[in-house]
Design an enzyme around this catalytic site. Structure first.
Site, PDB file in Angstrom:
ATOM      1  N   TYR A 170       0.839  -1.207   0.000  1.00  0.00           N
ATOM      2  CA  TYR A 170       0.000   0.000   0.000  1.00  0.00           C
ATOM      3  C   TYR A 170       0.874   1.258   0.000  1.00  0.00           C
ATOM      4  O   TYR A 170       0.596   2.221  -0.745  1.00  0.00           O
ATOM      5  CB  TYR A 170      -0.884  -0.060   1.243  1.00  0.00           C
ATOM      6  CG  TYR A 170      -1.852   1.072   1.432  1.00  0.00           C
ATOM      7  CD1 TYR A 170      -2.949   1.237   0.587  1.00  0.00           C
ATOM      8  CD2 TYR A 170      -1.702   1.965   2.493  1.00  0.00           C
ATOM      9  CE1 TYR A 170      -3.860   2.258   0.801  1.00  0.00           C
ATOM     10  CE2 TYR A 170      -2.606   2.982   2.719  1.00  0.00           C
ATOM     11  CZ  TYR A 170      -3.687   3.137   1.870  1.00  0.00           C
ATOM     12  OH  TYR A 170      -4.589   4.152   2.078  1.00  0.00           O
ATOM     13  N   LYS A 174       0.828   4.079  -2.862  1.00  0.00           N
ATOM     14  CA  LYS A 174       0.422   5.449  -2.535  1.00  0.00           C
ATOM     15  C   LYS A 174       1.558   6.445  -2.792  1.00  0.00           C
ATOM     16  O   LYS A 174       1.299   7.615  -3.103  1.00  0.00           O
ATOM     17  CB  LYS A 174      -0.055   5.522  -1.082  1.00  0.00           C
ATOM     18  CG  LYS A 174      -1.384   4.805  -0.842  1.00  0.00           C
ATOM     19  CD  LYS A 174      -2.501   5.386  -1.709  1.00  0.00           C
ATOM     20  CE  LYS A 174      -3.889   5.050  -1.205  1.00  0.00           C
ATOM     21  NZ  LYS A 174      -4.948   5.518  -2.117  1.00  0.00           N
TER      22      LYS A 174
HETATM   23  N1  LIG Z   1      -9.752   6.156   5.661  1.00  0.00           N
HETATM   24  C1  LIG Z   1      -8.552   6.673   5.828  1.00  0.00           C
HETATM   25  O1  LIG Z   1      -8.165   7.122   6.934  1.00  0.00           O
HETATM   26  C2  LIG Z   1      -7.602   6.739   4.673  1.00  0.00           C
HETATM   27  C3  LIG Z   1      -6.285   7.156   4.913  1.00  0.00           C
HETATM   28  C4  LIG Z   1      -5.421   7.289   3.835  1.00  0.00           C
HETATM   29  C5  LIG Z   1      -5.853   6.994   2.558  1.00  0.00           C
HETATM   30  N2  LIG Z   1      -7.138   6.554   2.347  1.00  0.00           N
HETATM   31  C6  LIG Z   1      -7.540   6.263   0.986  1.00  0.00           C
HETATM   32  O2  LIG Z   1      -8.813   6.845   0.745  1.00  0.00           O
HETATM   33  C7  LIG Z   1      -9.495   6.080  -0.250  1.00  0.00           C
HETATM   34  C8  LIG Z   1     -10.886   5.717   0.234  1.00  0.00           C
HETATM   35  O3  LIG Z   1     -10.756   4.843   1.337  1.00  0.00           O
HETATM   36  P1  LIG Z   1     -11.913   4.611   2.429  1.00  0.00           P
HETATM   37  O4  LIG Z   1     -11.252   4.703   3.743  1.00  0.00           O
HETATM   38  O5  LIG Z   1     -13.080   5.449   2.131  1.00  0.00           O
HETATM   39  O6  LIG Z   1     -12.219   3.048   2.157  1.00  0.00           O
HETATM   40  P2  LIG Z   1     -13.613   2.261   1.878  1.00  0.00           P
HETATM   41  O7  LIG Z   1     -13.271   0.824   1.881  1.00  0.00           O
HETATM   42  O8  LIG Z   1     -14.657   2.753   2.817  1.00  0.00           O
HETATM   43  O9  LIG Z   1     -14.023   2.736   0.405  1.00  0.00           O
HETATM   44  C9  LIG Z   1     -13.316   2.347  -0.743  1.00  0.00           C
HETATM   45  C10 LIG Z   1     -14.322   2.055  -1.846  1.00  0.00           C
HETATM   46  O10 LIG Z   1     -13.608   1.734  -3.053  1.00  0.00           O
HETATM   47  C11 LIG Z   1     -14.355   0.731  -3.738  1.00  0.00           C
HETATM   48  N3  LIG Z   1     -13.483  -0.002  -4.664  1.00  0.00           N
HETATM   49  C12 LIG Z   1     -12.470  -0.843  -4.357  1.00  0.00           C
HETATM   50  N4  LIG Z   1     -11.910  -1.323  -5.479  1.00  0.00           N
HETATM   51  C13 LIG Z   1     -12.569  -0.776  -6.524  1.00  0.00           C
HETATM   52  C14 LIG Z   1     -12.434  -0.874  -7.940  1.00  0.00           C
HETATM   53  N5  LIG Z   1     -11.514  -1.662  -8.497  1.00  0.00           N
HETATM   54  N6  LIG Z   1     -13.274  -0.143  -8.718  1.00  0.00           N
HETATM   55  C15 LIG Z   1     -14.224   0.657  -8.160  1.00  0.00           C
HETATM   56  N7  LIG Z   1     -14.391   0.778  -6.827  1.00  0.00           N
HETATM   57  C16 LIG Z   1     -13.578   0.068  -6.017  1.00  0.00           C
HETATM   58  C17 LIG Z   1     -14.898  -0.162  -2.610  1.00  0.00           C
HETATM   59  O11 LIG Z   1     -16.023  -0.943  -3.034  1.00  0.00           O
HETATM   60  C18 LIG Z   1     -15.233   0.868  -1.541  1.00  0.00           C
HETATM   61  O12 LIG Z   1     -16.606   1.265  -1.597  1.00  0.00           O
HETATM   62  C19 LIG Z   1      -8.611   4.880  -0.547  1.00  0.00           C
HETATM   63  O13 LIG Z   1      -7.810   5.141  -1.687  1.00  0.00           O
HETATM   64  C20 LIG Z   1      -7.732   4.793   0.684  1.00  0.00           C
HETATM   65  O14 LIG Z   1      -6.534   4.133   0.430  1.00  0.00           O
HETATM   66  C21 LIG Z   1      -8.012   6.411   3.379  1.00  0.00           C
END
Ligand SMILES: NC(=O)c1ccc[n+]([C@@H]2O[C@H](COP(=O)([O-])OP(=O)(O)OC[C@H]3O[C@@H](n4cnc5c(N)ncnc54)[C@H](O)[C@@H]3O)[C@@H](O)[C@H]2O)c1
Length: 302
Positions: A170, A174
């Protein structure tokens, strides 16, 4: 008038978590939204149209305009049909928010090749392909004399900027997204496209386990700092006309805090003007390290 009035905004992975919050926030500011989500599990398994359709229903119930797209953004077919959905439904695309992804956390010694590939694929290729297809559309529009104030917001992570123990796949993906952002910003500016990256932190299913102790929702009426909705205002601004001139930058957004992340730049340097011996190189490097700023700690490192 909202700050995204009339703009066509595509958000990947918008069926839940941060993407859902971004989609709702754009719609509340007057954007027409393409809500993409493949509806996979937290580690990328399965598929379901429901999450995207539910968010579309929420936007429409609030009086907004939205359409669902259930494709896999890490495939050419999914990415191309995503951009085509925006063009065919709403007549174009103004903003792309790349957000979809999932985790397969393991220490490097235990990390399977499949878990490496799946995470690199969904994040890094899943950013590249929608970006490429949107960029092709924007370039064609610019060449036809219809240049847009186009915006891309990519989703990196503190794991990509500083490293995170147990997240080698990851963190690498990223960090790659930041490199992709810098290149896309430099290449696409001539077509009116601004490209920035975001490192968010919020309570979603992705982080519930990691931050369980610090991320519980507070009591009624208190500021819920870790709500995904707190990250979205910056994303909406970056995705709007109002961010004109901002490109190739990386922001952290968490709770009520916005931080500009300052990246790699040359630090202390020494030039012998000829080849060093290894012993000399070591001596020079040690002196330079004594002058240099210490790196930020890797998340989870002891
Ligand atoms: N939550 C955090 O604190 C955090 C921190 C750093 C980065 N991020 C990044 O933010 C983004 C959103 O994460 P989140 O926390 O909302 O996670 P989440 O799991 O709640 O949402 C991610 C969504 O992406 C969808 N998804 C996955 N693979 C897919 C694909 N191939 N095509 C279409 N949709 C797809 C999933 O079905 C899901 O609904 C991600 O890129 C994650 O790495 C989140």
């Amino acid at each position: 008038m909202g700050i995204a009035e009339g703009r066509v905004v595509v958000v990947t992975g918008a069926g839940r978590g941060l993407g859902r919050a971004h989609a709702l926030a754009f719609a509340a500011e007057g954007a027409k939204v393409v809500v993409n989500d493949l509806g996979v599990s937290a580690d990328g398994a399965g598929a379901s149209q429901s999450p995207a359709e539910e968010v579309v229903a929420e936007i429409r119930a609030a009086g907004g305009e939205a359409v669902a797209h259930g494709g896999d953004i890490a495939t050419t077919e999914g990415a191309a049909s995503l951009i085509a959905t925006a063009v065919e439904t709403f007549g174009g695309i103004d903003t792309l928010v790349n957000n979809a992804g999932f985790l397969r956390d393991r220490m490097l010694v235990n990390l399977d090749e499949d878990d490496w590939d799946a995470v690199m694929r969904v994040h890094l290729k899943g950013h590249f392909l929608p970006l490429k297809h949107a960029a092709q559309w924007w370039r064609a529009e610019a060449k036809a004399g219809r240049q847009r104030l186009a915006r891309v917001v990519n989703t990196s992570s503190g794991a990509g900027l500083l490293g995170s123990v147990g997240q080698g796949n990851y963190s690498a993906a990223k960090a790659g997204i930041v490199g992709l952002t810098l290149v896309a910003s430099a290449e696409m500016g001539r077509y009116g496209v601004q490209v920035n990256a975001l490192a968010p932190a919020a309570r979603t299913r992705m982080t519930e386990a990691t931050f369980a102790d610090t991320m519980a929702a507070p009591g009624e009426g208190a500021f819920d700092g870790m709500a995904p909705e707190n990250v979205s205002p910056l994303v909406v601004w970056l995705g709007s006309d109002g961010s004109e001139g901002v490109t190739g930058r990386v922001f952290e957004a968490e709770a009520g805090r916005i931080t500009v992340m300052e990246g790699w730049r040359p630090g202390p340097t020494a030039d012998k003007g000829a080849r060093w011996t290894p012993a000399e190189a070591g001596e020079a490097a040690s002196k330079l390290l004594a002058e240099a700023e210490r790196p930020q700690p890797v998340y989870g490192a002891r």
